[in-house]
Design an enzyme around this catalytic site. Sequence first.
Site, PDB file in Angstrom:
ATOM      1  CE1 TYR A 128      -9.598  90.159  21.013  1.00 54.64           C
ATOM      2  CE2 TYR A 128     -11.728  88.983  21.417  1.00 54.64           C
ATOM      3  CZ  TYR A 128     -10.890  90.052  20.853  1.00 54.64           C
ATOM      4  OH  TYR A 128     -11.574  90.678  19.692  1.00 54.64           O
ATOM      5  N   GLY A 253     -20.384  62.889  12.490  1.00 58.03           N
ATOM      6  CA  GLY A 253     -21.505  63.818  12.478  1.00 58.03           C
ATOM      7  C   GLY A 253     -22.667  63.487  12.523  1.00 58.03           C
ATOM      8  N   GLY A 256     -23.480  59.642  13.113  1.00 53.63           N
ATOM      9  CA  GLY A 256     -23.364  58.589  14.340  1.00 53.63           C
ATOM     10  C   GLY A 256     -21.930  58.650  14.683  1.00 53.63           C
ATOM     11  CB  ALA A 282     -22.022  68.721  20.885  1.00 63.44           C
ATOM     12  CG  ASP A 284     -15.636  69.504  24.675  1.00 63.75           C
ATOM     13  OD1 ASP A 284     -14.697  68.918  23.905  1.00 63.75           O
ATOM     14  OD2 ASP A 284     -15.710  70.733  24.508  1.00 63.75           O
TER      15      ASP A 284
END
Length: 375
Positions: A128, A253, A256, A282, A284
Site C-alpha cells: 500500500y 540463488g 552462490g 537477504a 539487501d
Amino acid sequence: MVTFLPSRPGPLADVPSFDRSIGGAESNVACALARAGYRARWVSRVGTDGFGDHLVRTIAGHGVDTAAVERDPVRPTGIYFRTDAERPTEDGRATEDGRSVEDGRSVGDGRSVDAESAGPPLSEVLYYRAGSAASAMSPTNVALDVLGSGQVLHLTGITAALSADCLALMRALTGARGGGNPGPLVSFDVNYRVGLWREGHGPGPGVLLELARHSDLVFVGEDEAAAAWGIGGGPEAVRAALPEPAVLVVKQGSAGATAFVGDAPAVFAPALRVDVVSPVGAGDAFAAGFLAGTLRQLPVVERLRHGHVMAAAALTAAGDLAPPPGQERADRLVALDAQAWGRLRLAPGWTVRGPDEEQPAEEEPAEEEPEVRSA
C-alpha cells in the site's frame, strides 16, 4: 515502508494480528552496514504521520544517520503486509535475494511462488504505497548534496519503479558523474519487480538496463536477468550484455554468486548452507556485505563471502533486518578454507551464539578458524 508481519503462519485472510516492523531495500542496506560498524545515511521521504515517526526512529536506532529524511505534509508513509509461509529452497542452501518467479517473471507484489518448484505459494505480499511520500521523491526535493558526499551511493530499481519523479531522480544520480565530477561509487541493485512497473511510467526492463549501464557496481540475479532482459547462458552472458559497470555481481540463488571486475577473470563464491526462516531482506544483506568488503578493499572472493555471511544472517531470522555477526567473527568465517566453508551449515540464532557454536552440516568437527585482523 512500515512492514506488518503476521502473528502466526497462514493466509492473510486468516491471520488475526500483525507485528509492526520496517522494510525497504535501500534502508535495509543502510541498517545492515550501520550495525556492522560502518557510517551510513538514509535519504528518503516519509509522511508526517505515526508510521513515518516509527520508520525514522527505528532506522536511526540501527545507527543510521536520518537527518536528511524529509517529511511530506500531504502524502502518507507507505506500508505493506506479508504472510509468514516462506520455506527454504530444496537443497537448503542460502538464496541471497529471496526472489520468487512466476511464469518466468520476477514477482514484485501479490502471491509469490518458489522458483525451484511448483509447490504451494511461499507468501502473500500486499503493498500500500501508491501515492506515498517516498513515491514523490524527485531531483528537486531530496538532499542531493548529502547523496553525493559518501564513498558509496547505493540505489535500487525498486525506487525507479515508484513514479516518474523517482525515475528522474535515479537518472540524475546515476548520471551525476558527467562534467568531470567524480562523485561516490554508484552501487545499483536491479531488483526487477514486474508488479511495480504495471502502472507504466516507462518500460521497466529497458529502464533498469539503462540505469545499470550508468552505475559503477551492479547487483543482478541470474533469474531476473533472464526475466527482464531475456539473458540466458549464465553469468558470462550477463556480463556480455552489461560490460559497462566496473564491477558486476551476478547472484545465482542457491549456488552462490559470481563477480566480474573489469576485464579480470570471473570470481565465483558458493553460498553458505543455512536453515532458512525467511528469504525477505537477504538480497539487501548480501549487497551490504559485499559493499562492506569493497570499502575495506578486500579481495573479490572475500567480498562475495562477506555478502554470503550477511545474507545467511538475514535468511535465518524473521523480518527484513537481522543482527549481523561481528566483523571479527565474519572475518573468521570468510577465511575458512573451501572444504570447511562448504561443510558449514548455519541455524537460526547463529549470529548471537558463541563463535564456536557453528557446526558443519554433517556434524563433523569444524576446523579451527584462522583469525583475521579487522581493517
